[in-house]
Scaffold this motif. Structure first.
Motif, mmCIF file in Angstrom:
data_model
loop_
_atom_site.group_PDB
_atom_site.id
_atom_site.type_symbol
_atom_site.label_atom_id
_atom_site.label_comp_id
_atom_site.label_asym_id
_atom_site.label_seq_id
_atom_site.Cartn_x
_atom_site.Cartn_y
_atom_site.Cartn_z
ATOM 1 N N THR A 68 0.791 -1.234 0.000
ATOM 2 C CA THR A 68 0.000 0.000 0.000
ATOM 3 C C THR A 68 0.819 1.279 0.000
ATOM 4 O O THR A 68 0.463 2.245 -0.654
ATOM 5 C CB THR A 68 -0.963 0.060 1.204
ATOM 6 O OG1 THR A 68 -0.209 -0.021 2.408
ATOM 7 C CG2 THR A 68 -1.988 -1.055 1.161
ATOM 8 N N LEU A 69 1.931 1.333 0.759
ATOM 9 C CA LEU A 69 2.643 2.593 0.917
ATOM 10 C C LEU A 69 4.114 2.355 1.217
ATOM 11 O O LEU A 69 4.456 1.467 2.001
ATOM 12 C CB LEU A 69 2.027 3.385 2.087
ATOM 13 C CG LEU A 69 2.767 4.637 2.547
ATOM 14 C CD1 LEU A 69 2.558 5.765 1.549
ATOM 15 C CD2 LEU A 69 2.292 5.062 3.927
ATOM 16 N N PHE A 70 4.963 3.161 0.586
ATOM 17 C CA PHE A 70 6.373 3.206 0.964
ATOM 18 C C PHE A 70 6.706 4.660 1.246
ATOM 19 O O PHE A 70 6.402 5.542 0.434
ATOM 20 C CB PHE A 70 7.293 2.677 -0.143
ATOM 21 C CG PHE A 70 8.746 2.939 0.149
ATOM 22 C CD1 PHE A 70 9.411 2.173 1.084
ATOM 23 C CD2 PHE A 70 9.416 3.983 -0.470
ATOM 24 C CE1 PHE A 70 10.750 2.432 1.388
ATOM 25 C CE2 PHE A 70 10.745 4.245 -0.186
ATOM 26 C CZ PHE A 70 11.411 3.466 0.751
ATOM 27 N N ALA A 71 7.340 4.924 2.396
ATOM 28 C CA ALA A 71 7.731 6.289 2.742
ATOM 29 C C ALA A 71 9.184 6.297 3.190
ATOM 30 O O ALA A 71 9.568 5.536 4.071
ATOM 31 C CB ALA A 71 6.836 6.837 3.849
ATOM 32 N N LEU A 72 9.977 7.170 2.572
ATOM 33 C CA LEU A 72 11.366 7.374 2.959
ATOM 34 C C LEU A 72 11.437 8.762 3.582
ATOM 35 O O LEU A 72 11.294 9.772 2.892
ATOM 36 C CB LEU A 72 12.294 7.269 1.748
ATOM 37 C CG LEU A 72 13.779 7.450 2.001
ATOM 38 C CD1 LEU A 72 14.309 6.370 2.941
ATOM 39 C CD2 LEU A 72 14.547 7.438 0.684
ATOM 40 N N HIS A 73 11.590 8.799 4.888
ATOM 41 C CA HIS A 73 11.600 10.061 5.608
ATOM 42 C C HIS A 73 12.952 10.762 5.454
ATOM 43 O O HIS A 73 13.937 10.167 5.027
ATOM 44 C CB HIS A 73 11.251 9.835 7.083
ATOM 45 C CG HIS A 73 9.863 9.316 7.251
ATOM 46 N ND1 HIS A 73 8.764 10.131 7.306
ATOM 47 C CD2 HIS A 73 9.381 8.044 7.356
ATOM 48 C CE1 HIS A 73 7.668 9.394 7.441
ATOM 49 N NE2 HIS A 73 8.022 8.126 7.467
ATOM 50 N N LYS A 74 12.997 12.019 5.827
ATOM 51 C CA LYS A 74 14.180 12.869 5.653
ATOM 52 C C LYS A 74 15.444 12.248 6.253
ATOM 53 O O LYS A 74 16.520 12.325 5.676
ATOM 54 C CB LYS A 74 13.906 14.232 6.292
ATOM 55 C CG LYS A 74 14.967 15.256 6.073
ATOM 56 C CD LYS A 74 14.532 16.593 6.679
ATOM 57 C CE LYS A 74 15.600 17.635 6.481
ATOM 58 N NZ LYS A 74 15.180 18.940 7.013
ATOM 59 N N SER A 75 15.321 11.604 7.391
ATOM 60 C CA SER A 75 16.483 11.013 8.062
ATOM 61 C C SER A 75 16.836 9.630 7.518
ATOM 62 O O SER A 75 17.851 9.053 7.876
ATOM 63 C CB SER A 75 16.225 10.902 9.565
ATOM 64 O OG SER A 75 15.098 10.060 9.797
ATOM 65 N N GLY A 76 15.994 9.074 6.638
ATOM 66 C CA GLY A 76 16.182 7.710 6.162
ATOM 67 C C GLY A 76 17.064 7.601 4.934
ATOM 68 O O GLY A 76 17.192 8.540 4.151
ATOM 69 N N THR A 77 17.681 6.424 4.778
ATOM 70 C CA THR A 77 18.444 6.107 3.573
ATOM 71 C C THR A 77 18.039 4.729 3.074
ATOM 72 O O THR A 77 17.725 3.841 3.860
ATOM 73 C CB THR A 77 19.970 6.112 3.827
ATOM 74 O OG1 THR A 77 20.293 5.103 4.782
ATOM 75 C CG2 THR A 77 20.448 7.468 4.307
#
Length: 87
Positions: A68-77
């Motif tokens: 359903t969803l993939f999110a890469l947040h600002k702190s993520g790599t």
């Protein structure tokens, strides 16, 4: 509350969960969940991850599969690939 892999925990192998999972420690291998998988800011995952939704604030190296969803947040790599697919 979701099951959590703590900051000082290291797991090598396969994790299979039928609920949401939060990873704050280190995991090598495979992570499979029918719920959401959250890799927190302190999480370090060298594994393939499969989940309903996958949210990354830490480090992931491997293939991520989400239904359903993939999110890469600002702190993520992320070093690998993302696949949005049916279960």
């Amino acid at each position: 509350a979701s099951p959590m892999i703590g900051e000082k925990t290291f797991i090598k192998g396969t994790i299979k969960a039928k609920e949401n999972l939060q990873i704050l420690g280190r995991v090598e291998g495979t992570v499979e969940s029918t719920g959401d998988v959250v890799v927190g800011e302190t999480g370090f995952v060298e594994a393939s991850i499969t989940g309903d939704s996958v949210m990354v604030s830490g480090h992931v190296q491997g293939t991520v599969r989400s239904t359903t969803l993939f999110a890469l947040h600002k702190s993520g790599t992320l070093s690998g690939e993302v696949r949005l697919c049916d279960r």
